[in-house]
Each structure stands twice: as structure tokens, then as C-alpha cells.
Enzyme design. Structure first.
Site, mmCIF file in Angstrom:
data_model
loop_
_atom_site.group_PDB
_atom_site.id
_atom_site.type_symbol
_atom_site.label_atom_id
_atom_site.label_comp_id
_atom_site.label_asym_id
_atom_site.label_seq_id
_atom_site.Cartn_x
_atom_site.Cartn_y
_atom_site.Cartn_z
ATOM 1 C CG ASP A 1 51.718 53.949 28.105
ATOM 2 O OD1 ASP A 1 52.237 54.844 27.403
ATOM 3 O OD2 ASP A 1 50.636 54.102 28.703
ATOM 4 C CG HIS B 1 51.087 56.977 32.106
ATOM 5 N ND1 HIS B 1 51.203 56.780 33.468
ATOM 6 C CD2 HIS B 1 49.802 56.645 31.825
ATOM 7 C CE1 HIS B 1 50.061 56.362 33.968
ATOM 8 N NE2 HIS B 1 49.191 56.272 32.983
ATOM 9 C CD GLU C 1 54.404 56.725 34.643
ATOM 10 O OE1 GLU C 1 53.484 57.552 34.746
ATOM 11 O OE2 GLU C 1 54.217 55.549 34.326
ATOM 12 N NE ARG D 1 48.467 53.900 37.764
ATOM 13 C CZ ARG D 1 47.659 54.238 36.745
ATOM 14 N NH1 ARG D 1 47.984 53.932 35.508
ATOM 15 N NH2 ARG D 1 46.540 54.904 36.968
ATOM 16 C CG LEU E 1 40.514 38.484 30.766
ATOM 17 C CD1 LEU E 1 41.338 38.831 29.536
ATOM 18 C CD2 LEU E 1 40.048 37.029 30.692
ATOM 19 N N GLY E 2 40.467 42.277 32.999
ATOM 20 C CA GLY E 2 39.323 43.117 33.382
ATOM 21 C C GLY E 2 38.757 43.802 32.158
ATOM 22 N NE ARG E 3 36.679 48.829 34.144
ATOM 23 C CZ ARG E 3 36.529 49.042 35.451
ATOM 24 N NH1 ARG E 3 35.342 48.913 35.998
ATOM 25 N NH2 ARG E 3 37.553 49.395 36.197
HETATM 26 P P1 NAP Z 1 39.529 46.337 35.940
HETATM 27 O O1 NAP Z 1 38.397 46.214 34.994
HETATM 28 O O2 NAP Z 1 39.260 46.540 37.386
HETATM 29 O O3 NAP Z 1 40.451 45.045 35.745
HETATM 30 C C1 NAP Z 1 41.529 44.795 36.560
HETATM 31 C C2 NAP Z 1 41.904 43.335 36.454
HETATM 32 O O4 NAP Z 1 43.052 43.120 37.291
HETATM 33 C C3 NAP Z 1 40.834 42.375 36.897
HETATM 34 O O5 NAP Z 1 40.675 41.383 35.919
HETATM 35 C C4 NAP Z 1 41.348 41.772 38.200
HETATM 36 O O6 NAP Z 1 40.994 40.394 38.258
HETATM 37 C C5 NAP Z 1 42.854 41.950 38.079
HETATM 38 N N1 NAP Z 1 43.463 42.162 39.405
HETATM 39 C C6 NAP Z 1 43.080 43.045 40.359
HETATM 40 N N2 NAP Z 1 43.860 42.917 41.447
HETATM 41 C C7 NAP Z 1 44.751 41.935 41.176
HETATM 42 C C8 NAP Z 1 45.808 41.343 41.900
HETATM 43 N N3 NAP Z 1 46.097 41.716 43.162
HETATM 44 N N4 NAP Z 1 46.535 40.360 41.303
HETATM 45 C C9 NAP Z 1 46.232 39.958 40.045
HETATM 46 N N5 NAP Z 1 45.235 40.491 39.314
HETATM 47 C C10 NAP Z 1 44.505 41.464 39.852
HETATM 48 O O7 NAP Z 1 40.499 47.549 35.523
HETATM 49 P P2 NAP Z 1 40.704 48.195 34.097
HETATM 50 O O8 NAP Z 1 39.684 49.238 33.885
HETATM 51 O O9 NAP Z 1 40.838 47.111 33.090
HETATM 52 O O10 NAP Z 1 42.117 48.946 34.332
HETATM 53 C C11 NAP Z 1 43.250 48.223 34.737
HETATM 54 C C12 NAP Z 1 44.396 49.149 35.095
HETATM 55 O O11 NAP Z 1 44.995 49.670 33.911
HETATM 56 C C13 NAP Z 1 44.036 50.398 35.889
HETATM 57 O O12 NAP Z 1 43.909 50.134 37.273
HETATM 58 C C14 NAP Z 1 45.170 51.339 35.581
HETATM 59 O O13 NAP Z 1 46.177 51.274 36.555
HETATM 60 C C15 NAP Z 1 45.713 50.852 34.258
HETATM 61 N N6 NAP Z 1 45.512 51.846 33.193
HETATM 62 C C16 NAP Z 1 46.602 52.420 32.613
HETATM 63 C C17 NAP Z 1 46.415 53.338 31.601
HETATM 64 C C18 NAP Z 1 47.574 53.986 30.911
HETATM 65 O O14 NAP Z 1 47.454 55.139 30.492
HETATM 66 N N7 NAP Z 1 48.677 53.303 30.749
HETATM 67 C C19 NAP Z 1 45.130 53.716 31.212
HETATM 68 C C20 NAP Z 1 44.062 53.112 31.836
HETATM 69 C C21 NAP Z 1 44.256 52.175 32.812
HETATM 70 P P3 NAP Z 1 40.692 39.674 39.685
HETATM 71 O O15 NAP Z 1 39.642 40.498 40.340
HETATM 72 O O16 NAP Z 1 40.275 38.292 39.328
HETATM 73 O O17 NAP Z 1 41.998 39.688 40.416
HETATM 74 C C1 8YV Z 2 45.766 58.460 32.500
HETATM 75 C C2 8YV Z 2 45.547 56.119 33.494
HETATM 76 O O1 8YV Z 2 46.954 58.641 31.794
HETATM 77 O O2 8YV Z 2 43.225 55.872 33.639
HETATM 78 C C3 8YV Z 2 44.320 55.580 34.117
HETATM 79 O O3 8YV Z 2 44.456 54.839 35.092
HETATM 80 O O4 8YV Z 2 46.621 55.771 33.848
HETATM 81 C C4 8YV Z 2 45.454 57.031 32.331
HETATM 82 O O5 8YV Z 2 44.261 56.941 31.664
HETATM 83 C C5 8YV Z 2 45.977 59.083 33.794
HETATM 84 O O6 8YV Z 2 45.065 58.731 34.739
HETATM 85 C C6 8YV Z 2 45.933 60.583 33.563
HETATM 86 O O7 8YV Z 2 46.341 61.264 34.628
#
Ligand code: NAP
Ligand code: 8YV
Length: 309
Positions: free
Chosen positions: A252, A275, A257, A228, A148-150
Site C-alpha cells: 500500500d 496508500h 509516492e 511506509r 505489534l502496536g495499535r
Molecule cells: P503504534 O501503535 O505506535 O505501533 C507501532 C509499533 O511499531 C509498536 O508496536 C512499536 O513497538 C513498533 N516499533 C516502533 N519503532 C520500531 C523500531 N525502530 N523497530 C521495530 N519496531 C518498532 O503505531 P500505529 O498506530 O499502529 O501505526 C503504525 C504505523 O502505520 C504508522 O506510524 C504509520 O506510518 C503507518 N500507517 C499507515 C497507514 C496507511 O495508510 N498505509 C495508515 C495508518 C498508519 P516497540 O515500541 O516495541 O518497538
Molecule cells: C494517511 C497514514 O493516508 O495515518 C497515516 O499514517 O499513512 C494514512 O492514514 C495519510 O496520513 C494521509 O495523508
């Protein structure tokens, strides 16, 4: 003399143009002979734009000062190695939260209402022979958010608008959040109809959505992963989807990948996207702008906008 920058991946055209205005850009991903390329340009490189930077690559770049990752997730960068070498690392947080949350909701709705199958049903003329089977709805269901982050909070806000009950798991309870916290992921999965994964990749979360967690989610449960592939035991997931151990998955992201196992592609109870959660023009432009703004700040001697190391 322009600063030498190493680009590790193809980036958005606008981002590449902005980098080219400021730096002498060397494109590692276009090099025919990576070793020879690094031997030639490596000693001059002071900045990297893109991801996929391990300790070995850092060792080939002795003057490296900063890695500006294109993405919020920086699991392809060896951050302890960067810290040990006094190399700064930046990412692209916040600007992609809405786009990724929208994709999570799109996968949930697509799965619940079987949008891809319903679309095929109409296109294939099957409606003339009878109605599409009943589907399910999000209203009243419980969604467990792993992370439950950003982005997780943006998903929670949208899920609430869909009249869902929200629970979450992370390493710590967040006292200002109104939702029920589970310190144990398996226990949360048992309480959920939907498990949405949006926590970082990397060694700390490798395989945390294990067979046991999927079993706890159960035959009426559905999984959505916009984080991921590494967080999920993909073999167990395929097995559970095939056997009806869980009801469905919206994915996604994948373990390897862009290769997606044929077994997953053959299943009817999955919705698959490439993705692309952040891949809208607006959001990718904002991510590219943040990559460039971090590099500008570093070389102007100003505080970084979004540093992780
Ligand atoms: P964020 O604000 O840092 O939030 C991450 C959340 O994960 C926090 O609430 C944290 O809570 C929890 N967390 C961290 N480590 C953990 C662990 N070991 N076990 C359980 N929970 C854990 O990050 P965000 O900006 O929301 O982004 C999250 C992730 O989404 C990114 O790191 C990225 O891999 C992925 N993402 C994917 C895409 C896509 O294209 N599919 C795009 C953007 C992001 P606690 O600190 O309480 O553990
Ligand atoms: C992008 C992502 O697809 O921000 C991330 O963590 O997984 C995605 O926004 C990726 O980083 C683009 O290479």
C-alpha cells in the site's frame, strides 16, 4: 481576530470546512510562489494542519505553536526540531486502526487467493478454456508482524480469526501479548510465511526490511507493507520478486509516492494499492475531526487529545 493557520496539503472537505469556520486558513499547497507566500503569511501563522513540516518551514513560522498532523504516522514532521522550538505536535491514532487492519488483510487474501488475477481470468473469458490454477490459503500459515502496536494488534486479531499463527517483532517484548516475540527481525522472517510491516517510518526504521530479511523470508514467503515505503529496501524487494527469492508482495506504500517503479507494476506476483489503507469516508472523517479537536483543545488551553510532542 481569527487565528492564522497554514494548511500544507489538500484535506478532506469536512475537515477543511471545520478549519475554515475557526481559522483564517492559508493554503501552502496552492501557492504559486511558495517563498513569497511564506514571506507574506509566515509571520502570522500560529497553527499548521497537515504534514510535511521540516525545520526550515518551522523557521519561516516564528509564531507557530502547534502542528496537527493528518495521519497517525508523523515521519514527515521533524519532531526534534518542533520540540526544540516548543511547538506541539499531534497525530490521529486509533480512529484508523480497523480500516488499516482491513486493508492489510485484503492484501493478504488478494495475494494468497490471487484475487486480481482470478478476476481478470473470468473477465477475459479464459475460464471457458480451463480452470484457474490452485492458489494458497492463510489458514495454518505463520504471520510475523513488524510493529505489534495499535494497528498491528488489530491485524493480529483478524489473522487469528483466519486461523494463522502469529509472531511479532518490535524493540521490546510485550509481556501481556500471548504471541511469540522475536528480538531479531531476520530470525522472525525465517520463521514466517507472511511478513506484515506496520511500524512507523523515519530514520530509526529506514531500510530495516533489508535484502537479508527478505532472503530469510524466502521463496515461499510473502510481504505486506501498510506502514511506509521507507522501511523496505525497495530495489532488493523488486529484485527478489523478479527472481522468485520471495513469493509475492502486497504493497500500500512505496519509497517515492505516488511514483511506483515500472518494474513493480509489471510483476504478476504483487498486489498494489495507492496508500489508501485509511481511506474510507468514515475513517477519514474521524481523522479530520481529531485534527480539529486537537487544535480546538490547544487554543482553548485544554490538554491535547493525541500529542506526540
Ligand atoms: P503504534 O501503535 O505506535 O505501533 C507501532 C509499533 O511499531 C509498536 O508496536 C512499536 O513497538 C513498533 N516499533 C516502533 N519503532 C520500531 C523500531 N525502530 N523497530 C521495530 N519496531 C518498532 O503505531 P500505529 O498506530 O499502529 O501505526 C503504525 C504505523 O502505520 C504508522 O506510524 C504509520 O506510518 C503507518 N500507517 C499507515 C497507514 C496507511 O495508510 N498505509 C495508515 C495508518 C498508519 P516497540 O515500541 O516495541 O518497538
Ligand atoms: C494517511 C497514514 O493516508 O495515518 C497515516 O499514517 O499513512 C494514512 O492514514 C495519510 O496520513 C494521509 O495523508
Amino acid at each position: 481576530m481569527a487565528i492564522d493557520l497554514l494548511q500544507t496539503h489538500k484535506l478532506l472537505d469536512t475537515c477543511e470546512a471545520a478549519l475554515a469556520e475557526r481559522f483564517t486558513v492559508h493554503k501552502l499547497h496552492e501557492a504559486a510562489d511558495r517563498d513569497a507566500f511564506l514571506a507574506e503569511v509566515g509571520p502570522r501563522i500560529r497553527a499548521v494542519a497537515g504534514g510535511s513540516v521540516d525545520a526550515d518551514l518551522m523557521d519561516r513560522l516564528p509564531k507557530l505553536e502547534i502542528i496537527a498532523n493528518f495521519g497517525v504516522g508523523y515521519d514527515t514532521i521533524d519532531t526534534p526540531a518542533a520540540k526544540a522550538r516548543n511547538i506541539r505536535v499531534t497525530n490521529t491514532p486509533s480512529v484508523l486502526d480497523d480500516a488499516v487492519a482491513e486493508t492489510a488483510m485484503a492484501l493478504m487474501i488478494a495475494l494468497a487467493r490471487q484475487v486480481p488475477a482470478a478476476d481478470r481470468f473470468v473477465r477475459e473469458g479464459k475460464w471457458e478454456q480451463g480452470n484457474f490454477p490452485f492458489t494458497t490459503e492463510l489458514r495454518g500459515a505463520t504471520v510475523g508482524i513488524l510493529g505489534l502496536g495499535r494497528i498491528g494488534k488489530e491485524i493480529a486479531a483478524r489473522a487469528q480469526a483466519f486461523k494463522m499463527r502469529i509472531v511479532y517483532h518490535g524493540r521490546q517484548r510485550q509481556p501481556t501479548e500471548p504471541h511469540l516475540y522475536y528480538g531479531d527481525l531476520e530470525a522472525m522472517a525465517r520463521d514466517c510465511d507472511w511478513l506484515v510491516i506496520v511500524a512507523p517510518g523515519g530514520p530509526a526504521t529506514q531500510g530495516i526490511v533489508s535484502r537479508q530479511v527478505l532472503e530469510a523470508l524466502g521463496p515461499n514467503g510473502r510481504l505486506v507493507n501498510v506502514a511506509r515505503g521507507s522501511l523496505v529496501d525497495e530495489a532488493a524487494l523488486i529484485d527478489m520478486l523478479q527472481s522468485g527469492g520471495i513469493a509475492g508482495a502486497g504493497l500500500d506504500v512505496f519509497a517515492d509516492e505516488p511514483r511506483v517503479p515500472a518494474a513493480l507494476r509489471e510483476l504478476d506476483n504483487v498486489v498494489l494499492t495507492p496508500h489508501y489503507a485509511s481511506a474510507t469516508r468514515t475513517t477519514r472523517n474521524a481523522m479530520g475531526a481529531l485534527v480539529v479537536a486537537n487544535l480546538d483543545a490547544h487554543f482553548a488551553g485544554n490538554p491535547l487529545l493525541s500529542a506526540v510532542v
